[in-house]
Write a protein that holds these residues in place. Structure first.
Motif, PDB file in Angstrom:
ATOM      1  N   GLU A   1       0.542  -1.409   0.175  1.00 26.88           N
ATOM      2  CA  GLU A   1      -0.272   0.040   0.261  1.00 26.88           C
ATOM      3  C   GLU A   1       0.933   1.292   0.088  1.00 26.88           C
ATOM      4  OE1 GLU A   1      -3.305  -0.491  -0.298  1.00 26.88           O
ATOM      5  OE2 GLU A   1      -2.724  -2.961   0.197  1.00 26.88           O
ATOM      6  N   LEU A   2       2.048   1.065   0.307  1.00 22.95           N
ATOM      7  CA  LEU A   2       3.037   2.074   0.742  1.00 22.95           C
ATOM      8  C   LEU A   2       3.642   2.948  -1.097  1.00 22.95           C
ATOM      9  CD1 LEU A   2       4.649   4.468   2.386  1.00 22.95           C
ATOM     10  CD2 LEU A   2       6.217   2.369   2.487  1.00 22.95           C
ATOM     11  N   THR A   3       4.167   1.442  -1.268  1.00 25.23           N
ATOM     12  CA  THR A   3       3.921   1.290  -2.772  1.00 25.23           C
ATOM     13  C   THR A   3       3.476   2.322  -3.739  1.00 25.23           C
ATOM     14  OG1 THR A   3       6.033   0.149  -2.596  1.00 25.23           O
ATOM     15  CG2 THR A   3       5.263   0.553  -4.771  1.00 25.23           C
ATOM     16  N   THR A   4       2.105   1.602  -3.478  1.00 26.84           N
ATOM     17  CA  THR A   4       1.170   1.817  -4.385  1.00 26.84           C
ATOM     18  C   THR A   4       0.361   3.281  -3.980  1.00 26.84           C
ATOM     19  OG1 THR A   4      -0.156   0.014  -4.301  1.00 26.84           O
ATOM     20  CG2 THR A   4      -1.534   1.690  -4.964  1.00 26.84           C
ATOM     21  N   MET A   5       0.560   3.882  -3.049  1.00 30.63           N
ATOM     22  CA  MET A   5       0.238   5.679  -2.386  1.00 30.63           C
ATOM     23  C   MET A   5       1.663   6.374  -3.268  1.00 30.63           C
ATOM     24  SD  MET A   5       0.604   7.668   0.792  1.00 30.63           S
ATOM     25  CE  MET A   5       2.308   6.991   0.542  1.00 30.63           C
ATOM     26  N   ALA A   6       3.000   5.998  -2.492  1.00 33.33           N
ATOM     27  CA  ALA A   6       3.672   6.405  -3.302  1.00 33.33           C
ATOM     28  C   ALA A   6       3.474   6.451  -4.794  1.00 33.33           C
ATOM     29  CB  ALA A   6       5.159   6.257  -2.743  1.00 33.33           C
ATOM     30  N   MET A   7       3.166   5.642  -5.732  1.00 34.05           N
ATOM     31  CA  MET A   7       3.622   5.669  -7.233  1.00 34.05           C
ATOM     32  C   MET A   7       2.140   6.548  -7.444  1.00 34.05           C
ATOM     33  SD  MET A   7       5.636   3.786  -7.950  1.00 34.05           S
ATOM     34  CE  MET A   7       5.466   3.574 -10.601  1.00 34.05           C
ATOM     35  N   VAL A   8       1.334   6.271  -6.597  1.00 37.33           N
ATOM     36  CA  VAL A   8       0.303   7.646  -7.441  1.00 37.33           C
ATOM     37  C   VAL A   8       0.633   9.268  -7.361  1.00 37.33           C
ATOM     38  CG1 VAL A   8      -2.314   8.017  -7.411  1.00 37.33           C
ATOM     39  CG2 VAL A   8      -1.504   5.740  -6.850  1.00 37.33           C
TER      40      VAL A   8
ATOM     41  N   VAL B   1      -1.613   3.947   5.794  1.00 34.10           N
ATOM     42  CA  VAL B   1      -1.272   4.311   7.185  1.00 34.10           C
ATOM     43  C   VAL B   1      -2.018   3.598   8.229  1.00 34.10           C
ATOM     44  CG1 VAL B   1      -2.020   5.629   9.315  1.00 34.10           C
ATOM     45  CG2 VAL B   1      -1.470   6.747   7.021  1.00 34.10           C
ATOM     46  N   VAL B   2      -2.436   2.694   7.664  1.00 33.91           N
ATOM     47  CA  VAL B   2      -3.117   1.140   8.259  1.00 33.91           C
ATOM     48  C   VAL B   2      -2.593   0.142   8.002  1.00 33.91           C
ATOM     49  CG1 VAL B   2      -4.953   0.034   8.371  1.00 33.91           C
ATOM     50  CG2 VAL B   2      -5.707   1.829   8.180  1.00 33.91           C
ATOM     51  N   ASP B   3      -1.937   0.234   6.658  1.00 31.98           N
ATOM     52  CA  ASP B   3      -1.229  -0.729   5.868  1.00 31.98           C
ATOM     53  C   ASP B   3       0.237  -1.500   7.192  1.00 31.98           C
ATOM     54  OD1 ASP B   3      -1.024  -3.175   4.612  1.00 31.98           O
ATOM     55  OD2 ASP B   3       0.604  -2.440   3.713  1.00 31.98           O
ATOM     56  N   ILE B   4       0.456   0.167   6.669  1.00 35.68           N
ATOM     57  CA  ILE B   4       2.248  -0.402   6.881  1.00 35.68           C
ATOM     58  C   ILE B   4       2.840  -0.312   8.948  1.00 35.68           C
ATOM     59  CG2 ILE B   4       4.775   1.693   8.702  1.00 35.68           C
ATOM     60  CD1 ILE B   4       3.958   3.385   5.769  1.00 35.68           C
ATOM     61  N   PRO B   5       1.789  -0.114  10.125  1.00 39.02           N
ATOM     62  CA  PRO B   5       2.223  -0.881  11.414  1.00 39.02           C
ATOM     63  C   PRO B   5       1.953  -2.305  11.419  1.00 39.02           C
ATOM     64  CG  PRO B   5       1.135   1.188  11.295  1.00 39.02           C
ATOM     65  CD  PRO B   5       0.749   1.427  10.098  1.00 39.02           C
ATOM     66  N   PHE B   6       0.446  -2.572  10.632  1.00 44.45           N
ATOM     67  CA  PHE B   6       0.366  -4.154  10.273  1.00 44.45           C
ATOM     68  C   PHE B   6       1.189  -4.448   9.522  1.00 44.45           C
ATOM     69  CE2 PHE B   6      -1.806  -7.585   7.816  1.00 44.45           C
ATOM     70  CZ  PHE B   6      -2.087  -8.184   8.829  1.00 44.45           C
ATOM     71  N   GLN B   7       2.221  -4.475   8.864  1.00 47.04           N
ATOM     72  CA  GLN B   7       3.081  -5.245   8.290  1.00 47.04           C
ATOM     73  C   GLN B   7       4.517  -5.236   8.792  1.00 47.04           C
ATOM     74  OE1 GLN B   7       3.379  -7.425   5.826  1.00 47.04           O
ATOM     75  NE2 GLN B   7       0.851  -5.974   5.115  1.00 47.04           N
TER      76      GLN B   7
ATOM     77  N   PHE C   1     -10.429  -1.602  -3.498  1.00 42.94           N
ATOM     78  CA  PHE C   1     -11.180  -1.052  -4.719  1.00 42.94           C
ATOM     79  C   PHE C   1     -12.106  -0.550  -4.414  1.00 42.94           C
ATOM     80  CE2 PHE C   1     -14.770  -2.951  -7.183  1.00 42.94           C
ATOM     81  CZ  PHE C   1     -14.667  -3.221  -8.595  1.00 42.94           C
ATOM     82  N   SER C   2     -13.335  -1.149  -3.118  1.00 41.14           N
ATOM     83  CA  SER C   2     -14.490  -0.282  -2.795  1.00 41.14           C
ATOM     84  C   SER C   2     -14.340   1.027  -2.382  1.00 41.14           C
ATOM     85  CB  SER C   2     -14.608  -1.339  -2.677  1.00 41.14           C
ATOM     86  OG  SER C   2     -15.502  -2.582  -2.009  1.00 41.14           O
ATOM     87  N   LEU C   3     -13.130   1.645  -1.703  1.00 42.82           N
ATOM     88  CA  LEU C   3     -12.716   2.556  -0.949  1.00 42.82           C
ATOM     89  C   LEU C   3     -12.493   3.539  -2.631  1.00 42.82           C
ATOM     90  CD1 LEU C   3     -12.481   4.728   0.272  1.00 42.82           C
ATOM     91  CD2 LEU C   3      -9.630   3.814   0.766  1.00 42.82           C
ATOM     92  N   VAL C   4     -11.429   2.877  -3.426  1.00 49.29           N
ATOM     93  CA  VAL C   4     -11.160   3.959  -4.730  1.00 49.29           C
ATOM     94  C   VAL C   4     -11.784   4.107  -5.682  1.00 49.29           C
ATOM     95  CG1 VAL C   4      -8.787   3.639  -6.787  1.00 49.29           C
ATOM     96  CG2 VAL C   4      -8.760   2.826  -4.539  1.00 49.29           C
TER      97      VAL C   4
ATOM     98  N   SER D   1      -5.284   9.268  -4.533  1.00 50.22           N
ATOM     99  CA  SER D   1      -4.621   8.961  -3.416  1.00 50.22           C
ATOM    100  C   SER D   1      -4.209   9.329  -2.241  1.00 50.22           C
ATOM    101  CB  SER D   1      -3.005  10.170  -4.145  1.00 50.22           C
ATOM    102  OG  SER D   1      -3.678  11.355  -3.318  1.00 50.22           O
ATOM    103  N   LEU D   2      -5.981  10.844  -1.625  1.00 56.24           N
ATOM    104  CA  LEU D   2      -6.189  10.591  -0.011  1.00 56.24           C
ATOM    105  C   LEU D   2      -6.393   8.888   0.205  1.00 56.24           C
ATOM    106  CD1 LEU D   2      -8.005  13.592  -0.863  1.00 56.24           C
ATOM    107  CD2 LEU D   2      -5.750  13.691  -0.208  1.00 56.24           C
ATOM    108  N   SER D   3      -7.240   8.654  -0.580  1.00 48.59           N
ATOM    109  CA  SER D   3      -7.730   6.993  -0.129  1.00 48.59           C
ATOM    110  C   SER D   3      -6.618   5.936  -0.621  1.00 48.59           C
ATOM    111  CB  SER D   3      -8.570   6.254  -1.270  1.00 48.59           C
ATOM    112  OG  SER D   3      -8.221   6.234  -2.027  1.00 48.59           O
ATOM    113  N   LEU D   4      -5.210   6.080  -1.200  1.00 48.86           N
ATOM    114  CA  LEU D   4      -4.680   5.095  -0.449  1.00 48.86           C
ATOM    115  C   LEU D   4      -3.317   5.493   0.704  1.00 48.86           C
ATOM    116  CD1 LEU D   4      -3.641   5.257  -4.028  1.00 48.86           C
ATOM    117  CD2 LEU D   4      -5.019   3.774  -3.168  1.00 48.86           C
ATOM    118  N   ILE D   5      -3.358   6.721   0.773  1.00 55.27           N
ATOM    119  CA  ILE D   5      -2.966   7.587   1.895  1.00 55.27           C
ATOM    120  C   ILE D   5      -3.323   6.654   3.162  1.00 55.27           C
ATOM    121  CG2 ILE D   5      -2.647   9.428   3.773  1.00 55.27           C
ATOM    122  CD1 ILE D   5      -2.334  11.124   0.818  1.00 55.27           C
ATOM    123  N   LEU D   6      -4.889   6.312   3.637  1.00 54.73           N
ATOM    124  CA  LEU D   6      -5.722   6.496   4.177  1.00 54.73           C
ATOM    125  C   LEU D   6      -5.269   4.466   4.562  1.00 54.73           C
ATOM    126  CD1 LEU D   6      -7.565   6.115   7.037  1.00 54.73           C
ATOM    127  CD2 LEU D   6      -9.141   5.540   4.979  1.00 54.73           C
ATOM    128  N   LEU D   7      -5.217   4.085   3.287  1.00 50.93           N
ATOM    129  CA  LEU D   7      -4.857   2.380   3.333  1.00 50.93           C
ATOM    130  C   LEU D   7      -3.690   2.138   4.118  1.00 50.93           C
ATOM    131  CD1 LEU D   7      -6.564   1.092  -0.023  1.00 50.93           C
ATOM    132  CD2 LEU D   7      -7.333   0.779   2.439  1.00 50.93           C
TER     133      LEU D   7
END
Length: 375
Positions: A33-40, A207-213, A154-157, A199-205
């Motif tokens: 998710e971090l990579t996707t957010m950064a790319m977008v 932020v949640v995914d990094i601590p989880f990983q 998918f739903s959020l984006v 990209s605003l939605s990807l930031i949310l993803l």
């Protein structure tokens, strides 16, 4: 039985060795998710900075290709040549944008764990082609979690994309009535807004995914108590083996020490508890050197070897205790004991030259107070 089952639970935090081994295997926390957010976001920023230049460059290529001479249209060779030239021009136009995207892709991939190159992870493994294991990964707990993440993403984006189309629908429809140059410019702006909005939605993803990983990787690396104990044995050695090695080393050191006793000039004793063998060569040594020392049983062995090899044995209890406590093997004696040892050696040299015998005990040798405090 309960203790055994409890011991198999991974309750211990991973050791540095465990973490390094996992890193060598390529098992490090990574967030897609971090990579996707950064790319977008990089794409949005790239379109913002390089968009006008890219649009102008692509418009020029289109104008040049649509304005072909009649002869060129019917000449296959010219068309192929201009096709390759246009492709190279288009690639050159978008090169700055591609460079930014490549840099962001690399940086975002190594942001969590740094640069990791694992030959073991890149090696081909037949197990990866096993369909049973593949289905297990897809339909297992982790596969289910990834499915939920993908569905939520998918739903959020998708919801944001629909919202953006609803908000900017009139502008998209107006593109059909605008000139080519104006339509291309407006399309670039709309794409920029779309990327930024999504990209605003990807930031949310992210932020949640990094601590989880980070948490999930730490959880996978946790160890059982037995694994920690086994690792300690591997790194530090089995205590019994270490004890055996130390014992063998001591035996070898004592053997080498006993081999040096026959070369000593004198053995100073306590008389029974301590024994220190000294050697001194006026031509090669600046001070007398301790070649052997021991207490109790070892002292008795030193005296026995000295007696068998006709090495003089003198009783000087204060000096023997001071030498044993403050002098090291194969090292010169402390400077504070020079005078006392010199008196003994001088006395022995005198008796040796005169061929006489003298007292075998010395009690009044000059021993400094700081060196007299011996066991």
């Amino acid at each position: 039985m309960a203790e055994n089952e409890e011991g198999q639970e991974k309750t211990e935090e991973p050791t540095p060795k465990r973490m390094q081994d996992a890193r060598d295997k390529g098992q490090v926390p990574r967030s897609r998710e971090l990579t996707t957010m950064a790319m977008v976001m990089a794409a949005a920023g790239g379109f913002y900075f390089f968009g006008p230049m890219m649009i102008d460059g692509l418009l020029n290529i289109l104008e040049a290709n649509f304005a072909q001479e009649r002869e060129a249209v019917f000449d296959e060779g010219i068309l192929i040549e201009r096709l390759f030239a246009s492709a190279l021009q288009g690639l050159w136009v978008i090169t700055p944008f591609l460079i930014v995207m490549v840099i962001i892709a690399i940086v975002s991939s190594i942001a969590l764990s740094g640069w990791v190159i694992s030959l073991e992870a890149m090696a081909f493994k037949w197990s990866k082609l096993d369909p049973v294991k593949g289905l297990g990964r897809v339909f297992g707990p982790r596969g289910g979690l990834e499915f939920l993440k993908a569905f939520f993403k998918f739903s959020l984006v998708g919801a944001l994309a629909i919202l953006f189309l609803w908000m900017e629908g009139r502008d998209f429809l107006a593109l059909g009535t605008a000139s080519l140059e104006v339509a291309m410019a407006q399309m670039g702006e709309l794409l920029l807004y779309a990327f930024f909005f999504m990209s605003l939605s990807l930031i949310l993803l992210a932020v949640v995914d990094i601590p989880f990983q980070l948490w999930d990787n730490q959880r996978q690396l946790k160890m059982t108590r037995k694994e920690v104990q086994d690792e300690n044995k591997q790194t530090e050695g089995d205590p019994q083996v270490k004890q055996r090695i130390r014992s063998l080393q001591q035996e070898m050191a004592q053997k080498r020490m006993m081999e040096e006793v026959p070369s000593a000039d004198v053995v100073v004793t306590n008389p029974t508890h301590f024994a220190v063998a000294l050697r001194y060569d006026q031509e090669s040594m600046a001070a007398p050197v301790v070649v052997a020392k021991g207490v109790d049983l070892m002292a008795n062995q030193i005296r026995s070897v000295a007696s068998d090899n006709e090495v003089p044995i003198l009783e000087a209890p204060p000096l023997a205790r001071a030498l044993y406590a403050h002098a090291e093997l194969d090292q010169a004696i402390p400077a504070g004991l020079f005078q006392a040892v010199a008196q003994i050696l001088a006395y022995l040299y005198f008796l040796r030259e005169e061929g006489q015998s003298g007292p075998e005990r010395f009690d009044d040798l000059p021993i400094p107070e700081e060196l007299a405090d011996a066991p």
